[in-house]
Design a protein around this motif. Structure first.
Motif: not given
Lengths: 283, 222
Positions: A189-190, A193-194, A196, A253, A255-257, A259
């Motif tokens: 997920v990290d 995040k990078d 997206i 996921l 928490q992922v902005e 998405l």
């Protein structure tokens, strides 16, 4: 796709098992069991050269269930004539949500002696389908029917290397008019995040795919970090371990902005999908 | 060059099972270079056919003759006598040469002793790689001197796809993903902007989908 992706929460779609062996009744039952669980069904297109019920037939059979239907179309099996015919069929069935994909090469699947088509690549597919809507005519010059409604998406991988090459691929897909992305399965997920953070999520809606670890995951662009592979390999109950793993990924996921949605790539495992959604509090 | 590989002796002998006087015709150009259809290979094949026939308890007469190229009429004319004397011909030229021979000598059964594979190069000793599928609309310059149409397993011109793993193609892990190679090549030439350009669908009317193709040079006609 607006109903799915324009909500206050993550839009939820699930891949429905469409293996030809199952037959019509099982197919409809599977769709029914997902009715109050997800927002939409993703109908795959002969994955890995296996015989599946053609997606348009699936779409027609499950229409009564009332879920949004998204038709995946692969480049592998369709020349531009067939691509347009299938899209026209999808629109006629009220399921004008198309996911463009290249399709795993015939040689890696169940039909290695098959001819490959790949007349268009997925970027060209997006471009073509969007042109059809814009120009109100097919590539042949024929006019589109009066009620023409299309939502076009394409598969992408956040994990390809060299990263710059794959970033250019993302940009090209957005420039071609892709409205939504369905990503390769996410395990890191990290890293996701990078990735997206570099995508213009104002222009395209990103849907992240969740999948259990399995042998062919890389063919879908999935990259399994070593420690996760070990974890699943060493587990006494790999299936349970995968559910646990996917649960953790989902929590992260959430928490992922940027998405917009989750795609559950667990065809045939409707109960597991329901369980994961409930446990992650996605609805 | 055109790359071809010899069929098995069994396959070839079975093809000519009904014939007793066989001409094995070699070609001195492409197939010689890929150790498939030259003079040497023709002699070895003829000998293998005789041995096989003997094992089957039958006889066969073989003649061996190699010409510079089987794809040109002037060289094919040299084989007139040998072909007339034979019941059947095994040609170990590429399929273009085999068919030229068939056209020049339509009354004689001609069989292929090789499988024609591709247009390629000898990448290293005893190793050939496909480079061109004859799409008829060459855009190699855009890809830094590499052909995506041929060497991407999916023929993507706006690549890559999702299937590559560690820079290798999903079809065979030994195969480099050509899009990684294209990226590296263009990067080295400071031309990555090429990859930002959208390439429209190919006109398949120029390539193998429009087979059989022809090509005429009006200005070169006599």
């Amino acid at each position: 796709m607006k109903e799915i992706l324009g909500q206050n929460r993550l839009g939820l779609i699930a891949q429905i098992q469409t293996a030809a062996t199952d037959g019509k009744d099982t197919l409809v039952k599977r769709a029914e069991s997902l009715k109050d669980v997800v927002d939409g069904l993703l109908i795959d297109d002969a994955p890995m050269g296996q015989v599946t019920i053609d997606g348009l037939a699936v779409g027609a059979l499950v229409e009564k269930v009332g879920l949004t239907r998204i038709l995946k179309i692969n480049a592998r099996d369709h020349n531009r004539i067939a691509l347009q015919a299938r899209v026209a069929g999808a629109v006629a069935l009220g399921m004008g949500n198309i996911l463009c994909a290249s399709g795993a090469h015939p040689q890696v699947g169940a039909s290695p002696q098959s001819k490959r088509v790949y007349d268009l690549d997925p970027v060209q597919m997006v471009h073509l389908f969007q042109s059809i809507t814009k120009e109100q005519k097919f590539a042949t010059g024929q006019a589109t029917p009066a009620e023409w409604q299309l939502s076009v998406g394409v598969e992408v991988t956040p994990f390809g290397e060299p990263a710059e090459l794959y970033q250019m691929d993302v940009d090209k897909k957005i420039a071609a008019g892709a409205e939504f992305f369905v990503t390769a399965p996410v395990f890191d997920v990290d890293r996701f995040k990078d990735w997206i953070a570099q995508v213009d999520t104002a222009k395209v809606a990103v849907i992240a795919t969740i999948s259990p670890v399995h042998a062919n995951i890389h063919l879908q662009g999935g990259q399994v970090p070593e420690q996760i592979q070990q974890r699943v390999d060493k587990a006494a109950d790999a299936q349970a371990e995968n559910i646990q793993l996917m649960g953790e990924i989902l929590q992260a996921l959430k928490q992922v902005e940027g998405l917009k949605g989750i795609n559950f790539a667990l065809p045939g495992q409707e109960d597991a999908i329901a369980q994961l959604i409930a446990q992650a509090g996605l609805k | 060059m055109i790359v071809a590989k010899l069929k098995s002796v069994k396959q070839v002998t079975d093809m000519v099972a009904a014939y007793d006087k066989i001409l094995v015709a070699g070609c001195g150009t492409c197939v010689t270079v890929c150790y498939a259809g030259g003079e040497r290979e023709a002699a070895i094949l003829a000998s293998a056919i005789r041995m096989r026939r003997r094992i089957e308890g039958k006889n066969v007469q073989t003649e061996v003759r190699s010409i510079e190229r089987q794809c040109e009429w002037e060289y094919l004319n040299e084989l007139k006598d040998e072909i007339e004397a034979a019941d059947a011909v095994i040609s170990i030229a590429c399929a273009a040469g085999i068919q030229a021979m068939g056209e020049r000598y339509p009354d004689k059964p001609i069989f292929p002793g090789v499988d024609t594979l591709f247009i390629g190069i000898p990448q290293q000793q005893a190793y050939w790689t496909e480079k061109c599928i004859g799409c008829g609309d060459c855009n190699i310059g855009r890809f830094g001197g590499l052909c995506a149409v041929t060497r991407c397993a999916k023929g993507l011109v706006n690549g890559p796809c999702l299937g590559a793993r560690d820079g290798k193609c999903e079809v065979r892990p030994e195969l480099e993903c050509i899009w990684t190679a294209i990226y590296n090549r263009l990067k080295g030439q400071n031309r990555l902007d090429e990859l930002k350009q959208y390439l429209p669908p190919l006109d398949r009317g120029k390539g193998p989908d429009a087979s059989p193709r022809e090509y005429v040079r009006e200005d070169m006609k006599l």
